[in-house]
Design a protein around this motif. Structure first.
Motif, short mmCIF file in Angstrom:
data_model
loop_
_atom_site.label_atom_id
_atom_site.label_comp_id
_atom_site.label_asym_id
_atom_site.label_seq_id
_atom_site.Cartn_x
_atom_site.Cartn_y
_atom_site.Cartn_z
N ILE A 1 0.39 -24.45 62.40
CA ILE A 1 1.27 -25.22 61.53
C ILE A 1 1.21 -24.73 60.09
O ILE A 1 2.22 -24.73 59.36
CB ILE A 1 0.90 -26.72 61.60
CG1 ILE A 1 1.30 -27.30 62.96
CG2 ILE A 1 1.59 -27.51 60.50
CD1 ILE A 1 2.79 -27.31 63.21
N ALA A 2 0.03 -24.27 59.67
CA ALA A 2 -0.12 -23.80 58.29
C ALA A 2 0.85 -22.66 58.00
O ALA A 2 1.37 -22.53 56.89
CB ALA A 2 -1.55 -23.35 58.03
N GLY A 3 1.12 -21.82 59.00
CA GLY A 3 2.04 -20.71 58.82
C GLY A 3 3.50 -21.08 59.02
O GLY A 3 4.39 -20.28 58.75
N LEU A 4 3.74 -22.30 59.52
CA LEU A 4 5.11 -22.74 59.80
C LEU A 4 5.60 -23.79 58.81
O LEU A 4 6.72 -24.30 58.95
CB LEU A 4 5.20 -23.32 61.22
CG LEU A 4 4.84 -22.36 62.37
CD1 LEU A 4 4.86 -23.11 63.70
CD2 LEU A 4 5.78 -21.17 62.42
N LEU A 5 4.77 -24.14 57.83
CA LEU A 5 5.13 -25.21 56.89
C LEU A 5 6.47 -24.97 56.19
O LEU A 5 7.28 -25.91 56.08
CB LEU A 5 4.01 -25.41 55.86
CG LEU A 5 2.72 -26.06 56.37
CD1 LEU A 5 1.74 -26.24 55.23
CD2 LEU A 5 3.01 -27.40 57.04
N PRO A 6 6.76 -23.77 55.68
CA PRO A 6 8.05 -23.58 55.01
C PRO A 6 9.24 -23.84 55.93
O PRO A 6 10.23 -24.47 55.54
CB PRO A 6 8.01 -22.12 54.56
CG PRO A 6 6.55 -21.79 54.46
CD PRO A 6 5.91 -22.56 55.57
N GLU A 7 9.14 -23.37 57.20
CA GLU A 7 10.24 -23.58 58.15
C GLU A 7 10.41 -25.06 58.47
O GLU A 7 11.53 -25.59 58.54
CB GLU A 7 9.99 -22.78 59.44
CG GLU A 7 10.14 -21.29 59.30
CD GLU A 7 8.92 -20.62 58.69
OE1 GLU A 7 7.88 -21.32 58.50
OE2 GLU A 7 8.98 -19.42 58.37
N LEU A 8 9.28 -25.77 58.66
CA LEU A 8 9.34 -27.19 58.97
C LEU A 8 9.90 -27.99 57.79
O LEU A 8 10.75 -28.88 57.97
CB LEU A 8 7.94 -27.70 59.33
CG LEU A 8 7.43 -27.30 60.72
CD1 LEU A 8 5.92 -27.38 60.78
CD2 LEU A 8 8.04 -28.22 61.78
N ALA A 9 9.44 -27.66 56.58
CA ALA A 9 9.92 -28.37 55.40
C ALA A 9 11.43 -28.16 55.21
O ALA A 9 12.17 -29.10 54.91
CB ALA A 9 9.15 -27.89 54.17
N ALA B 1 9.79 -30.09 69.78
CA ALA B 1 10.82 -29.04 69.74
C ALA B 1 12.22 -29.60 69.90
O ALA B 1 13.19 -29.04 69.37
CB ALA B 1 10.54 -28.01 70.83
N LEU B 2 12.36 -30.73 70.61
CA LEU B 2 13.68 -31.32 70.85
C LEU B 2 14.08 -32.32 69.77
O LEU B 2 15.23 -32.77 69.75
CB LEU B 2 13.71 -32.02 72.21
CG LEU B 2 13.59 -31.12 73.45
CD1 LEU B 2 13.53 -31.97 74.71
CD2 LEU B 2 14.76 -30.14 73.51
N SER B 3 13.14 -32.66 68.89
CA SER B 3 13.41 -33.73 67.93
C SER B 3 14.08 -33.21 66.66
O SER B 3 13.83 -32.10 66.21
CB SER B 3 12.09 -34.42 67.56
OG SER B 3 12.31 -35.38 66.55
N VAL C 1 12.27 -16.70 65.39
CA VAL C 1 13.08 -17.58 66.25
C VAL C 1 12.97 -19.04 65.84
O VAL C 1 13.50 -19.92 66.53
CB VAL C 1 12.68 -17.42 67.74
CG1 VAL C 1 12.96 -16.01 68.21
CG2 VAL C 1 11.21 -17.78 67.96
N GLY C 2 12.27 -19.32 64.74
CA GLY C 2 12.13 -20.69 64.28
C GLY C 2 10.88 -21.35 64.83
O GLY C 2 10.31 -20.92 65.84
N TRP C 3 10.43 -22.42 64.16
CA TRP C 3 9.21 -23.10 64.58
C TRP C 3 9.35 -23.71 65.97
O TRP C 3 8.37 -23.81 66.71
CB TRP C 3 8.84 -24.18 63.57
CG TRP C 3 9.79 -25.33 63.48
CD1 TRP C 3 10.86 -25.46 62.65
CD2 TRP C 3 9.75 -26.54 64.25
NE1 TRP C 3 11.51 -26.66 62.85
CE2 TRP C 3 10.84 -27.36 63.83
CE3 TRP C 3 8.90 -27.02 65.25
CZ2 TRP C 3 11.10 -28.60 64.37
CZ3 TRP C 3 9.17 -28.27 65.80
CH2 TRP C 3 10.24 -29.05 65.36
N ARG C 4 10.58 -24.06 66.35
CA ARG C 4 10.78 -24.63 67.69
C ARG C 4 10.49 -23.59 68.77
O ARG C 4 9.95 -23.91 69.83
CB ARG C 4 12.21 -25.15 67.83
CG ARG C 4 12.54 -26.26 66.84
CD ARG C 4 14.00 -26.70 66.93
NE ARG C 4 14.40 -27.51 65.80
CZ ARG C 4 14.24 -28.82 65.72
NH1 ARG C 4 13.72 -29.48 66.74
NH2 ARG C 4 14.62 -29.48 64.63
N GLY C 5 10.83 -22.34 68.50
CA GLY C 5 10.54 -21.27 69.45
C GLY C 5 9.04 -21.12 69.67
O GLY C 5 8.57 -20.90 70.80
#
Length: 403
Positions: free
Chosen positions: A40-48, A104-106, A172-176
């Motif tokens: 998650i630490a590496g995906l924070l920008p995409e999630l935000a 991933a679906l939310s 491919v995005g955090w969902r991928g």
């Protein structure tokens, strides 16, 4: 050879030169669950960006996971007390996968936050039960070594899982990345269901009352206190290692992930070495790891202005700090032998409590006069405090299991 020697040799149980393959299979599960915790630490920008929230709000996904582990490990250990261990492992992996599917679906941040808590609950259950399965399969003479190998999944997650997850999130995005973890965890569940042997009947006869009675030993609580403090010490520094490396060491931000990979490589060495030595001298090994952390941090504070030296010390921090989990878990199971799953669960909670406490205190020092070296100072103080209960255990010669 005399007849006496022959009889002695015949009656001496063989020492395993190789660990059972079950341990390696559980290492895969540990790798997946640690990857989820750290990626998650590496995906924070995409999630935000996806949910239109701040980085600080996205960071709550990390905090929620840690809190879920603290509460979930002992709670799930008690809730699944009468279930076969193989069943608990399989169900934990399936719910783990379901949590990633929900996220991933939310399209709602609150749902993702709830899915992270759900994932953390079953991660705690998996770690606790897997620790008992690994030590049981390896036998008493190689229990800590088995835990060291199983917890190599933590280092592998840092070296391989987190960088790959971050790369997947960027491409491919955090969902991928979440879908990939879903598929891998379901595959692991299938292999565990088919390949891990069923529990012996005696493993399912324990009662809730007997589990709690096994925890009424001061040695266990001294151990848990030491685990919280020492884990908080090295993780206080690691949690804020990026500003130290960029602001004081002069390491370019693009190279920080390579240093973190070095930490993971050191972790691989530390977990295996700690597990190997802990089988014969567990308390001494714990003390040696704590002293190693203090020495590394005391060296890091003045040498943090030197990039190569700082990077090398981060690797050593992984080697010394990550020697603690297999030692602490093995001792917890030994001290509360009639309640191994609950003891291992409490050890998991202690690790995460240390991470939460250490990172919170360290964060307060960043705005002080200590600046980027504040977390390392906190790490020295916390780890030194953790030596107190360890020295008490050493004085008590507390290595025998509770009967």
């Amino acid at each position: 050879m005399s007849s006496t020697s022959a009889v002695t040799a015949h009656n001496t149980p063989p020492v395993r030169s190789k660990l059972p393959w079950v341990v390696l299979l559980l290492t895969v599960g540990t790798f997946l669950m640690t990857t989820t915790e750290f990626v998650i630490a590496g995906l924070l920008p995409e999630l935000a960006g996806d949910f239109g929230i701040t980085l600080a709000q996205a960071g709550l996904l990390i905090t929620a996971f840690a809190l879920g582990m603290i509460v979930g490990a002992p709670a799930m250990a008690i809730a699944t007390l009468r279930l076969p261990r193989r069943t608990v492992l399989v169900v934990a992996l399936c719910v783990f996968a379901a949590g990633h599917v929900i996220a991933a679906l939310s399209d709602t941040y609150d749902v993702v936050l709830g899915a992270r808590v759900l994932t953390a609950l079953v991660t705690g259950a998996f770690w606790a039960v897997a620790s008992v399965v690994a030590t049981t399969a390896a036998g008493p003479a190689a229990a800590s070594r088995a835990l060291g190998v199983m917890m190599s999944g933590v280092g592998l997650a840092t070296v391989i899982g987190v960088p790959l997850g971050s790369w997947a999130g960027q491409t491919v995005g955090w969902r991928g990345a979440f879908w990939a973890l879903t598929l891998l965890s379901l595959m692991a569940a299938v292999f565990i269901a088919r390949l891990i042997p069923a529990d012996p009947q005696s493993a399912m006869l324990s009662s809730f009352r007997s589990q709690l009675a096994a925890l009424r030993t001061g040695r266990l609580w001294l151990l848990l206190a030491a685990t919280v403090l020492v884990t908080g010490g090295y993780m206080a520094t690691f949690s804020y290692i990026s500003p130290l490396l960029t602001e004081r060491s002069g390491i370019p931000e693009a190279l920080v992930p390579l240093v973190l990979v070095g930490f993971g490589a050191g972790s691989l060495l530390g977990t295996n070495a700690g597990g190997r030595f802990a089988d014969s001298k567990p308390v001494r090994t714990f003390i040696a790891a704590a002293l190693g952390v203090i020495l590394v941090l005391l060296t890091l504070i003045p040498l943090s202005t030197n990039g190569p030296a700082a990077a090398a010390l981060v690797v050593l921090l992984g080697a010394t700090g990550m020697a603690v989990p297999p030692v602490a878990t093995g001792l917890a199971v030994r001290f509360a032998a009639p309640a191994p799953t609950l003891a291992a669960a409490l050890a998991v909670s202690a690790f995460n409590a240390g991470i939460a406490l250490g990172s919170w205190i360290a964060g307060q020092t960043l705005e002080s006069a200590l600046g980027a070296t504040g977390p390392a100072v906190v790490g020295v103080i916390m780890t030194a405090a953790g030596l107190v209960p360890l020295f008490i255990l050493a004085a008590l010669k507390a290595t025998r299991p509770v009967r």
